[in-house]
Every structure is written in structure tokens, then in C-alpha cells.
Write a protein that holds these residues in place. Structure first.
Motif, PDB file in Angstrom:
ATOM      1  N   HIS A 132       0.823  -1.339   0.045  1.00 29.62           N
ATOM      2  CA  HIS A 132      -0.047  -0.084   0.249  1.00 29.62           C
ATOM      3  C   HIS A 132       0.742   1.203   0.245  1.00 29.62           C
ATOM      4  O   HIS A 132       0.272   2.508   0.315  1.00 29.62           O
ATOM      5  CB  HIS A 132      -1.382   0.193   0.735  1.00 29.62           C
ATOM      6  CG  HIS A 132      -2.026  -0.543   1.766  1.00 29.62           C
ATOM      7  ND1 HIS A 132      -2.951  -1.228   0.893  1.00 29.62           N
ATOM      8  CD2 HIS A 132      -1.643  -2.423   1.711  1.00 29.62           C
ATOM      9  CE1 HIS A 132      -3.147  -2.308   0.607  1.00 29.62           C
ATOM     10  NE2 HIS A 132      -3.003  -3.424   1.352  1.00 29.62           N
ATOM     11  N   GLY A 133       1.746   0.984  -0.781  1.00 32.66           N
ATOM     12  CA  GLY A 133       2.687   2.433  -1.246  1.00 32.66           C
ATOM     13  C   GLY A 133       3.506   2.616   0.252  1.00 32.66           C
ATOM     14  O   GLY A 133       4.492   3.720   0.471  1.00 32.66           O
ATOM     15  N   VAL A 134       4.653   1.479   1.292  1.00 33.89           N
ATOM     16  CA  VAL A 134       4.854   1.732   2.521  1.00 33.89           C
ATOM     17  C   VAL A 134       5.766   1.195   2.622  1.00 33.89           C
ATOM     18  O   VAL A 134       5.620  -0.659   2.318  1.00 33.89           O
ATOM     19  CB  VAL A 134       3.606   2.408   3.889  1.00 33.89           C
ATOM     20  CG1 VAL A 134       4.720   2.163   4.692  1.00 33.89           C
ATOM     21  CG2 VAL A 134       2.719   3.415   4.082  1.00 33.89           C
ATOM     22  N   VAL A 135       7.049   0.984   2.798  1.00 33.96           N
ATOM     23  CA  VAL A 135       7.747  -0.430   2.839  1.00 33.96           C
ATOM     24  C   VAL A 135       8.465  -0.442   4.447  1.00 33.96           C
ATOM     25  O   VAL A 135       8.217   0.666   5.333  1.00 33.96           O
ATOM     26  CB  VAL A 135       9.409  -0.111   2.748  1.00 33.96           C
ATOM     27  CG1 VAL A 135      10.422  -0.727   2.418  1.00 33.96           C
ATOM     28  CG2 VAL A 135       9.236   0.765   1.009  1.00 33.96           C
ATOM     29  N   TYR A 136       8.191  -1.790   4.713  1.00 25.94           N
ATOM     30  CA  TYR A 136       7.829  -2.231   6.132  1.00 25.94           C
ATOM     31  C   TYR A 136       9.167  -3.329   6.535  1.00 25.94           C
ATOM     32  O   TYR A 136       9.857  -4.035   5.262  1.00 25.94           O
ATOM     33  CB  TYR A 136       6.437  -3.070   6.681  1.00 25.94           C
ATOM     34  CG  TYR A 136       5.160  -2.531   6.108  1.00 25.94           C
ATOM     35  CD1 TYR A 136       4.913  -1.351   6.900  1.00 25.94           C
ATOM     36  CD2 TYR A 136       4.760  -2.329   5.064  1.00 25.94           C
ATOM     37  CE1 TYR A 136       3.626  -0.860   7.330  1.00 25.94           C
ATOM     38  CE2 TYR A 136       2.826  -2.127   5.094  1.00 25.94           C
ATOM     39  CZ  TYR A 136       3.515  -0.922   6.100  1.00 25.94           C
ATOM     40  OH  TYR A 136       1.629   0.269   6.004  1.00 25.94           O
ATOM     41  N   ASN A 137      10.024  -3.466   6.964  1.00 25.88           N
ATOM     42  CA  ASN A 137      11.276  -3.679   8.068  1.00 25.88           C
ATOM     43  C   ASN A 137      10.453  -4.786   8.979  1.00 25.88           C
ATOM     44  O   ASN A 137      10.979  -5.874   9.626  1.00 25.88           O
ATOM     45  CB  ASN A 137      11.878  -2.731   8.322  1.00 25.88           C
ATOM     46  CG  ASN A 137      12.621  -2.249   7.438  1.00 25.88           C
ATOM     47  OD1 ASN A 137      12.999  -2.756   5.931  1.00 25.88           O
ATOM     48  ND2 ASN A 137      12.794  -1.192   7.532  1.00 25.88           N
ATOM     49  N   LYS A 138      10.348  -4.562   9.626  1.00 26.42           N
ATOM     50  CA  LYS A 138       8.746  -5.700  11.010  1.00 26.42           C
ATOM     51  C   LYS A 138       7.245  -5.115  10.905  1.00 26.42           C
ATOM     52  O   LYS A 138       7.441  -5.091  10.216  1.00 26.42           O
ATOM     53  CB  LYS A 138       9.674  -4.911  12.172  1.00 26.42           C
ATOM     54  CG  LYS A 138      11.134  -4.422  12.639  1.00 26.42           C
ATOM     55  CD  LYS A 138      10.755  -4.427  14.142  1.00 26.42           C
ATOM     56  CE  LYS A 138      12.523  -3.796  14.457  1.00 26.42           C
ATOM     57  NZ  LYS A 138      12.840  -3.846  15.193  1.00 26.42           N
ATOM     58  N   ALA A 139       7.068  -6.080  11.226  1.00 28.75           N
ATOM     59  CA  ALA A 139       5.546  -6.953  11.689  1.00 28.75           C
ATOM     60  C   ALA A 139       5.518  -7.444  12.643  1.00 28.75           C
ATOM     61  O   ALA A 139       5.993  -8.267  12.803  1.00 28.75           O
ATOM     62  CB  ALA A 139       5.249  -7.822   9.652  1.00 28.75           C
ATOM     63  N   SER A 140       3.927  -7.799  12.510  1.00 33.05           N
ATOM     64  CA  SER A 140       3.257  -8.639  13.506  1.00 33.05           C
ATOM     65  C   SER A 140       3.309  -9.956  12.991  1.00 33.05           C
ATOM     66  O   SER A 140       1.756  -9.895  12.074  1.00 33.05           O
ATOM     67  CB  SER A 140       2.565  -7.710  14.644  1.00 33.05           C
ATOM     68  OG  SER A 140       2.903  -6.765  15.289  1.00 33.05           O
ATOM     69  N   TYR A 141       3.297 -11.221  13.341  1.00 34.73           N
ATOM     70  CA  TYR A 141       3.140 -12.192  13.251  1.00 34.73           C
ATOM     71  C   TYR A 141       2.139 -12.899  13.278  1.00 34.73           C
ATOM     72  O   TYR A 141       2.054 -12.996  14.535  1.00 34.73           O
ATOM     73  CB  TYR A 141       4.467 -13.077  12.398  1.00 34.73           C
ATOM     74  CG  TYR A 141       5.092 -12.900  11.461  1.00 34.73           C
ATOM     75  CD1 TYR A 141       5.784 -11.439  11.877  1.00 34.73           C
ATOM     76  CD2 TYR A 141       5.407 -13.629  10.296  1.00 34.73           C
ATOM     77  CE1 TYR A 141       6.957 -11.666  11.349  1.00 34.73           C
ATOM     78  CE2 TYR A 141       6.655 -13.538   9.908  1.00 34.73           C
ATOM     79  CZ  TYR A 141       7.417 -11.978   9.841  1.00 34.73           C
ATOM     80  OH  TYR A 141       8.771 -11.804   9.222  1.00 34.73           O
TER      81      TYR A 141
ATOM     82  N   ILE B  96      -5.386  -2.757   4.462  1.00 31.71           N
ATOM     83  CA  ILE B  96      -3.813  -1.271   4.532  1.00 31.71           C
ATOM     84  C   ILE B  96      -3.662  -1.637   6.250  1.00 31.71           C
ATOM     85  O   ILE B  96      -1.961  -1.655   6.089  1.00 31.71           O
ATOM     86  CB  ILE B  96      -4.369  -0.061   4.617  1.00 31.71           C
ATOM     87  CG1 ILE B  96      -4.836   0.433   5.760  1.00 31.71           C
ATOM     88  CG2 ILE B  96      -5.089   0.710   3.486  1.00 31.71           C
ATOM     89  CD1 ILE B  96      -5.752   2.565   6.316  1.00 31.71           C
ATOM     90  N   ASP B  97      -4.106  -1.956   6.606  1.00 28.75           N
ATOM     91  CA  ASP B  97      -3.120  -2.982   8.198  1.00 28.75           C
ATOM     92  C   ASP B  97      -1.912  -3.786   7.863  1.00 28.75           C
ATOM     93  O   ASP B  97      -1.711  -4.678   8.548  1.00 28.75           O
ATOM     94  CB  ASP B  97      -3.784  -3.141   9.359  1.00 28.75           C
ATOM     95  CG  ASP B  97      -4.258  -1.855   9.904  1.00 28.75           C
ATOM     96  OD1 ASP B  97      -3.602  -0.753   9.596  1.00 28.75           O
ATOM     97  OD2 ASP B  97      -6.094  -1.665   9.949  1.00 28.75           O
ATOM     98  N   ILE B  98      -3.036  -4.813   6.838  1.00 25.15           N
ATOM     99  CA  ILE B  98      -1.851  -6.407   6.417  1.00 25.15           C
ATOM    100  C   ILE B  98      -1.930  -6.241   6.149  1.00 25.15           C
ATOM    101  O   ILE B  98      -1.538  -5.566   4.395  1.00 25.15           O
ATOM    102  CB  ILE B  98      -3.291  -7.382   6.413  1.00 25.15           C
ATOM    103  CG1 ILE B  98      -4.263  -7.977   6.813  1.00 25.15           C
ATOM    104  CG2 ILE B  98      -2.478  -8.223   5.572  1.00 25.15           C
ATOM    105  CD1 ILE B  98      -5.183  -7.788   6.355  1.00 25.15           C
ATOM    106  N   ILE B  99       0.342  -6.570   5.766  1.00 19.75           N
ATOM    107  CA  ILE B  99       1.234  -6.390   5.098  1.00 19.75           C
ATOM    108  C   ILE B  99       1.228  -7.612   4.003  1.00 19.75           C
ATOM    109  O   ILE B  99       1.450  -7.386   3.107  1.00 19.75           O
ATOM    110  CB  ILE B  99       2.431  -6.131   5.865  1.00 19.75           C
ATOM    111  CG1 ILE B  99       2.508  -5.254   6.540  1.00 19.75           C
ATOM    112  CG2 ILE B  99       3.519  -6.544   5.307  1.00 19.75           C
ATOM    113  CD1 ILE B  99       3.831  -5.087   7.357  1.00 19.75           C
ATOM    114  N   ARG B 100       1.153  -8.623   4.810  1.00 20.68           N
ATOM    115  CA  ARG B 100       1.243 -10.374   3.837  1.00 20.68           C
ATOM    116  C   ARG B 100       0.108 -10.893   4.660  1.00 20.68           C
ATOM    117  O   ARG B 100      -0.074 -10.980   5.204  1.00 20.68           O
ATOM    118  CB  ARG B 100       2.810 -10.986   3.834  1.00 20.68           C
ATOM    119  CG  ARG B 100       4.128 -10.704   3.400  1.00 20.68           C
ATOM    120  CD  ARG B 100       3.529 -11.564   1.776  1.00 20.68           C
ATOM    121  NE  ARG B 100       4.365 -10.257   0.212  1.00 20.68           N
ATOM    122  CZ  ARG B 100       5.627 -11.161   0.108  1.00 20.68           C
ATOM    123  NH1 ARG B 100       6.540 -11.788   0.870  1.00 20.68           N
ATOM    124  NH2 ARG B 100       5.979 -10.232  -0.696  1.00 20.68           N
TER     125      ARG B 100
END
Length: 147
Positions: free
Chosen positions: A54-63, A86-90
Motif C-alpha cells: 500500500h505504498g509503504v515499505v516495512y521492515n518489521k511486522a507482527s506475525y 491497509i493494516d495487513i502487509i502479507r
């Protein structure tokens, strides 16, 4: 219904936001006819590589891992709805395989190798590949006319 695993990565959020996002995710599953069997928090981790969502680069995430039952026809709808969140990266849904039952063979494994059934089968299989030796009817164990 078939059992599925939903592996989902959320962006880093405060706890109240994360709770609302988890509720929204679970409610989406219920609305599509799913039944949640287990929800497992795998923690907040660094991702193996940068991911743009969604146009933002992420390095960390909550699995998080959801194990749920659902009709197969609802899976594409779930993936489509989670893709727009938009809160879900993958997100990835896998069909959960039933674990194969294996009989415990510890009592057999503790025996010396020549007495194990599996080793005896391998020895018998190797003996089938041996060439039969030609026996001369001379009483000698060698061929006497060889140069």
C-alpha cells in the motif's frame, strides 16, 4: 469443511489498534462462513527482506497464525478482502494437511542392527543382486585351466 492456515503479517501498531485489526480479521472469517479453531501470536519480528505494501515499505511486522475451517469457495473472497486492508502487509492461506500417524518403533531401534527387521530386509534385497557363482564339478574351488 476443510481446515486452513492463514499466515498474516500486520504492520506495527499500538495494542488497541492491533486488537481492533484482529477482531476485524476474525469477523471477516466468520462472515464468510469460517470457524476459527486457533489463533497464535508469533510475535513481532524483523522481516527477512523489505516489503512494500500500500505504498509503504516495512521492515518489521507482527506475525499471526489463524487455523480455521471454511468452505473452499470462500477462500478467494477472504484473500481479496485481506488484500484491500491497509493494516495487513502479507497474507497467505494454506490447506492444512492431516498429520500422518507413525507407529513408534523405539523397541526395534534399540536392538542391534542385524536383528532389526528393516536391516534384514535391506540385506535380503542386496543378496538378490549378487551374481550366482559358477560351481565346477571337479571338487576344486578354482578353474584349473586358467592361464
Amino acid at each position: 469443511m476443510i481446515t486452513y492456515e492463514l499466515m498474516i503479517l500486520f504492520r506495527l501498531m499500538s495494542k488497541p489498534e492491533l486488537v481492533n485489526t484482529l477482531k476485524r480479521t476474525a469477523q471477516t472469517l466468520y462472515n464468510r462462513g469460517g470457524i476459527i479453531r486457533k489463533l497464535e501470536n508469533l510475535g513481532t519480528r524483523d522481516m527477512p527482506f523489505k516489503i512494500s505494501s500500500h505504498g509503504v515499505v516495512y521492515n518489521k511486522a507482527s506475525y499471526y497464525l489463524f487455523i480455521f475451517n471454511s468452505p473452499p469457495a470462500s477462500i478467494p473472497d477472504l484473500l481479496d478482502e485481506y488484500e484491500r486492508d491497509i493494516d495487513i502487509i502479507r497474507r497467505k492461506i494454506f490447506k492444512q494437511e492431516t498429520p500422518e500417524f507413525k507407529e513408534c518403533t523405539l523397541h526395534e531401534e534399540l536392538q542391534p542392527p542385524p536383528y532389526r527387521k528393516s536391516v534384514q530386509e535391506l540385506i535380503a534385497q542386496a543378496r538378490k543382486l549378487d551374481k550366482p557363482k559358477f560351481k565346477y564339478n571337479t571338487g576344486l574351488d578354482y578353474y584349473p585351466f586358467q592361464k
